[in-house]
Design a protein around this motif. Structure first.
Motif, mmCIF file in Angstrom:
data_model
loop_
_atom_site.group_PDB
_atom_site.id
_atom_site.type_symbol
_atom_site.label_atom_id
_atom_site.label_comp_id
_atom_site.label_asym_id
_atom_site.label_seq_id
_atom_site.Cartn_x
_atom_site.Cartn_y
_atom_site.Cartn_z
ATOM 1 N N THR A 82 0.909 -1.607 0.134
ATOM 2 C CA THR A 82 -0.006 -0.093 -0.035
ATOM 3 C C THR A 82 0.934 1.226 0.028
ATOM 4 O O THR A 82 1.553 1.386 0.664
ATOM 5 C CB THR A 82 -1.000 -0.015 1.245
ATOM 6 O OG1 THR A 82 -1.821 -1.122 1.111
ATOM 7 C CG2 THR A 82 -1.718 1.269 1.250
ATOM 8 N N VAL A 83 0.602 2.201 -0.998
ATOM 9 C CA VAL A 83 1.496 3.186 -1.278
ATOM 10 C C VAL A 83 0.866 4.352 -1.287
ATOM 11 O O VAL A 83 0.058 4.879 -2.306
ATOM 12 C CB VAL A 83 2.372 3.073 -2.463
ATOM 13 C CG1 VAL A 83 3.555 4.414 -2.833
ATOM 14 C CG2 VAL A 83 3.151 1.913 -2.616
ATOM 15 N N PRO A 84 0.733 5.340 -0.027
ATOM 16 C CA PRO A 84 0.024 6.567 -0.251
ATOM 17 C C PRO A 84 0.569 7.407 -1.236
ATOM 18 O O PRO A 84 1.898 7.757 -1.231
ATOM 19 C CB PRO A 84 0.210 7.103 1.156
ATOM 20 C CG PRO A 84 0.507 5.963 1.926
ATOM 21 C CD PRO A 84 1.154 4.945 1.255
ATOM 22 N N ILE A 85 -0.365 8.099 -2.030
ATOM 23 C CA ILE A 85 0.363 9.307 -2.931
ATOM 24 C C ILE A 85 -0.470 10.484 -2.393
ATOM 25 O O ILE A 85 0.214 11.467 -3.127
ATOM 26 C CB ILE A 85 -0.333 8.876 -4.338
ATOM 27 C CG1 ILE A 85 -1.723 8.868 -4.710
ATOM 28 C CG2 ILE A 85 0.414 7.746 -4.848
ATOM 29 C CD1 ILE A 85 -2.173 8.294 -6.049
ATOM 30 N N TYR A 86 -1.478 10.728 -1.719
ATOM 31 C CA TYR A 86 -1.732 11.764 -1.064
ATOM 32 C C TYR A 86 -2.184 11.510 0.298
ATOM 33 O O TYR A 86 -3.181 10.528 0.642
ATOM 34 C CB TYR A 86 -3.091 12.231 -1.905
ATOM 35 C CG TYR A 86 -3.798 13.671 -1.347
ATOM 36 C CD1 TYR A 86 -2.743 14.846 -1.156
ATOM 37 C CD2 TYR A 86 -4.909 13.655 -0.723
ATOM 38 C CE1 TYR A 86 -3.599 15.928 -0.693
ATOM 39 C CE2 TYR A 86 -5.516 14.652 -0.015
ATOM 40 C CZ TYR A 86 -4.939 15.907 -0.307
ATOM 41 O OH TYR A 86 -5.331 16.886 0.310
ATOM 42 N N ALA A 87 -1.739 12.116 1.417
ATOM 43 C CA ALA A 87 -2.053 11.834 2.658
ATOM 44 C C ALA A 87 -3.406 12.528 3.285
ATOM 45 O O ALA A 87 -3.747 13.479 2.312
ATOM 46 C CB ALA A 87 -0.785 12.522 3.731
ATOM 47 N N HIS A 88 -4.035 12.087 4.105
ATOM 48 C CA HIS A 88 -5.314 12.680 4.579
ATOM 49 C C HIS A 88 -4.810 14.099 4.840
ATOM 50 O O HIS A 88 -4.237 14.348 5.659
ATOM 51 C CB HIS A 88 -5.902 12.086 5.824
ATOM 52 C CG HIS A 88 -6.219 10.599 5.697
ATOM 53 N ND1 HIS A 88 -7.644 10.458 5.247
ATOM 54 C CD2 HIS A 88 -5.570 9.421 5.712
ATOM 55 C CE1 HIS A 88 -7.814 9.065 4.935
ATOM 56 N NE2 HIS A 88 -6.867 8.653 5.281
ATOM 57 N N GLY A 89 -5.738 15.077 4.236
ATOM 58 C CA GLY A 89 -5.414 16.502 4.494
ATOM 59 C C GLY A 89 -6.650 17.097 5.259
ATOM 60 O O GLY A 89 -7.479 16.429 5.784
ATOM 61 N N PRO A 90 -6.950 18.286 5.126
ATOM 62 C CA PRO A 90 -7.763 19.212 6.031
ATOM 63 C C PRO A 90 -9.372 18.582 5.648
ATOM 64 O O PRO A 90 -10.124 18.332 6.411
ATOM 65 C CB PRO A 90 -7.861 20.352 5.575
ATOM 66 C CG PRO A 90 -6.367 20.541 5.108
ATOM 67 C CD PRO A 90 -6.011 19.389 4.341
ATOM 68 N N THR A 93 -9.534 13.556 3.480
ATOM 69 C CA THR A 93 -9.341 12.538 2.294
ATOM 70 C C THR A 93 -8.049 12.027 1.958
ATOM 71 O O THR A 93 -6.955 13.031 1.937
ATOM 72 C CB THR A 93 -10.102 13.137 1.060
ATOM 73 O OG1 THR A 93 -11.611 13.315 1.461
ATOM 74 C CG2 THR A 93 -10.120 11.959 -0.338
ATOM 75 N N GLY A 94 -7.844 10.858 1.506
ATOM 76 C CA GLY A 94 -6.577 10.185 1.139
ATOM 77 C C GLY A 94 -6.722 9.533 -0.161
ATOM 78 O O GLY A 94 -7.610 8.839 -0.233
ATOM 79 N N VAL A 95 -5.596 9.185 -0.787
ATOM 80 C CA VAL A 95 -5.683 8.387 -1.885
ATOM 81 C C VAL A 95 -4.260 7.676 -1.864
ATOM 82 O O VAL A 95 -3.115 8.082 -1.480
ATOM 83 C CB VAL A 95 -5.380 9.325 -3.350
ATOM 84 C CG1 VAL A 95 -5.481 8.526 -4.514
ATOM 85 C CG2 VAL A 95 -6.577 10.328 -3.142
ATOM 86 N N ALA A 96 -4.338 6.243 -2.229
ATOM 87 C CA ALA A 96 -3.253 5.205 -2.467
ATOM 88 C C ALA A 96 -3.400 4.345 -3.626
ATOM 89 O O ALA A 96 -4.276 4.277 -4.103
ATOM 90 C CB ALA A 96 -3.115 4.576 -1.108
ATOM 91 N N LEU A 97 -2.077 3.866 -3.869
ATOM 92 C CA LEU A 97 -1.970 2.727 -4.871
ATOM 93 C C LEU A 97 -1.797 1.368 -4.149
ATOM 94 O O LEU A 97 -1.036 1.417 -3.246
ATOM 95 C CB LEU A 97 -1.006 2.896 -5.828
ATOM 96 C CG LEU A 97 -1.497 4.272 -6.839
ATOM 97 C CD1 LEU A 97 -0.189 4.490 -7.713
ATOM 98 C CD2 LEU A 97 -2.761 3.993 -7.649
ATOM 99 N N THR A 98 -2.367 0.273 -4.528
ATOM 100 C CA THR A 98 -1.917 -0.955 -4.050
ATOM 101 C C THR A 98 -1.740 -1.823 -5.118
ATOM 102 O O THR A 98 -2.596 -2.742 -5.442
ATOM 103 C CB THR A 98 -3.336 -1.182 -3.072
ATOM 104 O OG1 THR A 98 -4.374 -1.441 -4.025
ATOM 105 C CG2 THR A 98 -3.472 -0.406 -1.959
ATOM 106 N N PRO A 99 -0.226 -2.143 -5.290
ATOM 107 C CA PRO A 99 -0.130 -3.112 -6.554
ATOM 108 C C PRO A 99 0.044 -4.564 -5.749
ATOM 109 O O PRO A 99 0.236 -4.673 -4.540
ATOM 110 C CB PRO A 99 1.282 -2.856 -6.836
ATOM 111 C CG PRO A 99 1.964 -1.883 -5.737
ATOM 112 C CD PRO A 99 0.671 -1.391 -5.152
ATOM 113 N N HIS A 100 -0.355 -5.796 -6.394
ATOM 114 C CA HIS A 100 -0.117 -6.967 -5.720
ATOM 115 C C HIS A 100 0.263 -8.059 -6.902
ATOM 116 O O HIS A 100 0.087 -7.746 -7.972
ATOM 117 C CB HIS A 100 -1.329 -7.507 -4.884
ATOM 118 C CG HIS A 100 -2.139 -8.214 -5.869
ATOM 119 N ND1 HIS A 100 -3.158 -7.894 -6.701
ATOM 120 C CD2 HIS A 100 -2.055 -9.711 -6.007
ATOM 121 C CE1 HIS A 100 -4.023 -8.861 -7.420
ATOM 122 N NE2 HIS A 100 -3.242 -9.948 -6.865
#
Length: 220
Positions: A82-90, A93-100
């Motif tokens: 699990t690789v976050p690309i945008y941390a939880h802001g004000p 909301t957060g965004v992540a990529l999950t390769p497997h």
């Protein structure tokens, strides 16, 4: 998405599926290819420097009932990150990529393993609103071509969404809805819902490729 920096976890989940793979025959009758599937999943993960979390999952099936036999089985070993690309802001909301990557370590012939290595990339977005946590994902998975009856199956597109409520640092409860579509060749279109394969759990969306079906097959 990651938990505590340098944190780790171990977990075990259980699932039960009744008649998860059913074939519709030409005369209108149905045949249960897979009648009962009782499964457990042992999983663990470690967060490295608060930047990425690596996870390993090993499926075990104490009981699998086919048409004329029963057996124990192991599933395909799954390694993911699990690789976050945008941390939880004000906005929360957060965004992540999950390769497997999944290795074909499972028992053949029991609908618990693919014929080769699979891999996927999934985008995840999550946050909180009005005291409820929410998450949604959409991904594309490569799977080696397999067949059920006259239908060849390959790549999967999967997605899901869910809500949860956290009672404290140790307990939360929630629900999710998941679906998958498989690219097929042979007889025509195909679709299936993951809830028909195993009971809903946090790791449910990893399983459907193991028991995917085609035109003329219903997964209930």
């Amino acid at each position: 998405f990651l938990g505590s920096p340098d944190g780790w976890y171990l977990g075990v989940t259980a699932s039960y599926a009744d008649d998860p793979v059913v074939v519709a025959l030409d005369d209108g009758s149905e045949q249960d290819l897979l009648q009962v599937q009782l499964g457990t999943r042992v999983s663990g993960g470690y967060t490295v420097l608060g930047k990425v979390r690596f996870d390993v999952e090993a499926p075990l099936y104490p009981y699998v009932q086919l048409l004329d036999s029963s057996s124990r089985a192991i599933g395909d070993l799954r390694i993911s990150a699990t690789v976050p690309i945008y941390a939880h802001g004000p906005s929360g909301t957060g965004v992540a990529l999950t390769p497997h990557v999944t290795a074909p370590t499972g028992t053949p012939g029991l609908y618990v393993s693919d014929d080769g290595f699979t891999g996927s990339l999934t985008g995840v977005v999550g946050g909180s609103v009005l005291g409820l946590g929410w998450a949604a994902n959409l991904g594309l998975e490569y799977a080696p071509q397999g067949a059920v009856g006259d239908v060849a199956q390959g790549w999967n597109v999967n997605g899901g969404a869910g809500l949860h409520y956290r009672f404290n640092d140790l307990a939360l409860a929630g629900a999710e809805v998941d679906a998958i579509g498989t690219l097929t060749g042979g007889l025509g279109p195909y679709n299936v819902t993951k809830a028909g394969v195993v009971a809903l759990s946090e790791t449910l969306h990893h399983d459907l490729a193991e028991a995917a079906s085609g035109v003329g097959v219903s997964v209930l």
